[in-house]
Design an enzyme around this catalytic site. Structure first.
Site, short mmCIF file in Angstrom:
data_model
loop_
_atom_site.label_atom_id
_atom_site.label_comp_id
_atom_site.label_asym_id
_atom_site.label_seq_id
_atom_site.Cartn_x
_atom_site.Cartn_y
_atom_site.Cartn_z
N LYS A 267 -0.75 -7.82 -4.43
CA LYS A 267 -1.71 -6.70 -4.48
C LYS A 267 -0.93 -5.39 -4.38
O LYS A 267 -0.10 -5.23 -3.47
CB LYS A 267 -2.69 -6.81 -3.31
CG LYS A 267 -3.60 -5.60 -3.17
CD LYS A 267 -4.49 -5.72 -1.94
CE LYS A 267 -5.14 -4.40 -1.61
NZ LYS A 267 -5.82 -4.44 -0.31
N LYS B 95 -12.33 21.86 -24.37
CA LYS B 95 -13.00 21.75 -25.67
C LYS B 95 -12.18 22.35 -26.82
O LYS B 95 -12.33 21.95 -27.96
CB LYS B 95 -14.39 22.39 -25.61
CG LYS B 95 -15.36 21.54 -24.80
CD LYS B 95 -16.72 22.17 -24.72
CE LYS B 95 -17.65 21.26 -23.92
NZ LYS B 95 -18.99 21.83 -23.77
N HIS C 22 0.85 -1.20 0.00
CA HIS C 22 0.00 0.00 0.00
C HIS C 22 0.88 1.23 0.00
O HIS C 22 1.84 1.30 0.75
CB HIS C 22 -0.90 0.03 1.24
CG HIS C 22 -2.00 -0.97 1.19
ND1 HIS C 22 -1.86 -2.26 1.64
CD2 HIS C 22 -3.26 -0.88 0.70
CE1 HIS C 22 -2.99 -2.92 1.44
NE2 HIS C 22 -3.87 -2.11 0.87
P1 ATR Z 1 -16.91 25.77 -21.92
O1 ATR Z 1 -15.90 25.15 -22.82
O2 ATR Z 1 -17.77 24.76 -21.19
O3 ATR Z 1 -17.75 26.79 -22.57
P2 ATR Z 1 -14.84 27.45 -20.84
O4 ATR Z 1 -14.10 27.30 -22.08
O5 ATR Z 1 -14.11 27.26 -19.55
O6 ATR Z 1 -16.10 26.50 -20.74
O7 ATR Z 1 -15.55 28.90 -20.89
C1 ATR Z 1 -15.86 29.56 -19.78
C2 ATR Z 1 -16.55 30.86 -20.16
O8 ATR Z 1 -17.30 31.25 -19.04
C3 ATR Z 1 -15.59 32.00 -20.46
O9 ATR Z 1 -16.15 32.84 -21.42
C4 ATR Z 1 -15.48 32.70 -19.13
O10 ATR Z 1 -15.23 34.09 -19.18
P3 ATR Z 1 -13.76 34.71 -19.45
O11 ATR Z 1 -13.60 34.70 -20.95
O12 ATR Z 1 -13.81 36.07 -18.86
O13 ATR Z 1 -12.78 33.79 -18.75
C5 ATR Z 1 -16.85 32.50 -18.56
N1 ATR Z 1 -16.83 32.49 -17.11
C6 ATR Z 1 -16.26 31.56 -16.31
N2 ATR Z 1 -16.47 31.86 -15.03
C7 ATR Z 1 -17.19 33.00 -15.00
C8 ATR Z 1 -17.71 33.84 -13.97
N3 ATR Z 1 -17.53 33.55 -12.68
N4 ATR Z 1 -18.43 34.93 -14.32
C9 ATR Z 1 -18.61 35.23 -15.62
N5 ATR Z 1 -18.12 34.50 -16.63
C10 ATR Z 1 -17.44 33.40 -16.33
#
Ligand code: ATR
Length: 401
Positions: A82, A227, A56
């Site tokens: 194991k 993505k 472990h």
């Molecule tokens: P996904 O691929 O699922 O769309 P992502 O690529 O992480 O997720 O995209 C996140 C988006 O949400 C971004 O546009 C981000 O804004 P920024 O370009 O300013 O980073 C936005 N986002 C994430 N957290 C946020 C928050 N707390 N308030 C407002 N916008 C937010």
């Protein structure tokens, strides 16, 4: 076949597991279909009977070949070895699976939440025995799943060396319901496949793709923040996904990685007829890109609003739509950000269509509900996009290939 063994305080009647393990202080006794004694590898003399020699490591997953060598040298006559090590990342778990692939008959697993996939996939790698408690209070190692979870969510009993592995990569992945949805489809359609969630950070992607080479992966769902960062690793990208600039589905065929996007159509199918309507998209990430691209294709007037306005402007330029620093008047407002309430609540207008791609109850949707809007949560879109992923993995939808 992998036997299931439950750690118990006292032996009890149960048909959920094959063996029960009782702690005797210096060793453990496994009773059931067979009988084993489990000892720590540092124990000097082996007891009689079938002995499991255990290692472990609660801190890390070290060089597994070296550990096995050490155990063999210490106790060459063990029945099973194991090796249970802590997964500090999903990459550690994949290293464990690779190790098990070349060493059938080793009881190998990674502990911790990031090690769960090694427990789930044990039968795929012909691991002879896996530990799964019957009750929460019997858990005796981090990351253990209950026997009922292994069998009912992951159909552990029907997994075998022919099983294909599919899964989700992203960070975080704990909120996703993908494992419930996809495993349910595999089970009802009697497909020999299992779906696991894997936490992967953007900087781990390169090693991730080298690690899964030669492991039986057939496809992946991709979520934030991967993505876009996943694209350089794809051999053939579907024209739609390419135009969107984001991928949420990967299929592995004949040594090649194919990339698709099922988000945009899923969201727009849920929204219905958007022709000539004004859609404000909050966010400029992967999900936003898919929705914006598809909405424009369906003749909708799209305006992007984002926390970082420069990103909204850049994306609007790329997509050929408008952007705004403030939320303009709209018919439909969609939140694609990971924020529960990304705008001032006053910008949610009564009577409008308000959608959130999140599959949990956001403040954004709660406020929309209070204002009597048409509220759409992330579930219908999730199901639509996941069904499209299934079609891709089943070759029912080949995209541009
Ligand atoms: P996904 O691929 O699922 O769309 P992502 O690529 O992480 O997720 O995209 C996140 C988006 O949400 C971004 O546009 C981000 O804004 P920024 O370009 O300013 O980073 C936005 N986002 C994430 N957290 C946020 C928050 N707390 N308030 C407002 N916008 C937010």
């Amino acid at each position: 076949m992998t036997l299931l063994c439950a750690p118990v305080k006292e032996l009890q009647p149960s048909n959920k597991v094959d063996l029960q393990e009782v702690d005797h202080g210096t060793h453990k006794m496994l009773h059931g279909k067979d009988c084993y004694v489990d000892i720590d590898w540092k124990t000097k003399t082996l007891p009689t009977g079938k002995v499991i020699v255990s290692y472990h490591n609660y801190d890390e997953t070290p060089d597994l070949e070296a550990v096995l060598q050490m155990l063999k040298e210490a106790h060459p006559q063990a029945h099973f070895y194991k090796i249970a090590t802590m997964a500090c990342s999903t990459l550690d778990s994949l290293r464990m699976l690779k190790f098990l692939q070349s060493h059938p008959n080793i009881i190998g697993l990674c502990m911790g939440d990031l090690g769960m996939l090694t427990r789930i996939c044990a039968p795929v790698f012909q691991v002879p025995l896996m530990y799964a408690p019957l009750h929460e209070e019997d858990k005796n190692a981090p990351g253990q799943l209950l026997a009922s979870q292994l069998c009912e969510i992951y159909h552990f009993r029907s997994l075998n060396s022919e099983t294909k592995i599919l899964g989700l990569i992203g960070d975080p992945v704990y909120r996703s319901i993908g494992h419930l949805f996809h495993n349910d489809i595999f089970r009802t359609q009697k497909r020999n496949a299992v779906y696991v969630k894997m936490n992967i950070k953007p900087e781990e992607l390169s090693e991730f793709f080298s690690s899964i080479k030669n492991l039986p992966f057939a496809g992946l769902s991709v979520t934030a923040p991967l993505k876009e960062t996943v694209i350089p690793f794809i051999d053939e990208i579907d024209p739609n996904a390419k135009a969107i600039g984001a991928v949420n589905t990967l299929a592995f065929r004949k040594g090649k990685i194919y990339g698709y996007n099922t988000d945009g159509d899923a969201a727009l199918d849920v929204l219905g007829d958007v022709r000539n309507k004004t859609l404000v998209v909050l966010g400029a990430g992967g999900a936003a890109k898919a929705i914006i691209y598809t909405a424009i294709k369906r003749h909708c007037n799209v305006v992007i609003v984002n926390r970082t306005p420069e990103k909204a402007e850049e994306l609007a330029h790329f997509m050929g739509c408008k952007w705004s620093a403030i939320v303009p008047p709209y018919d439909i407002l969609v939140n694609t950000t990971s924020a529960s309430m990304p705008i001032d609540a006053r910008e949610i207008l009564p009577g409008k269509i308000i959608m959130d791609v999140a599959v949990y109850e956001t403040e954004f949707l709660k406020e929309a509900q209070r204002k009597g809007c048409v509220v759409i949560n992330g579930f219908p879109m999730f199901f639509q996009q996941a069904l499209a992923q299934q079609a891709i993995w089943e070759h029912r939808r080949e995209g541009g290939h």
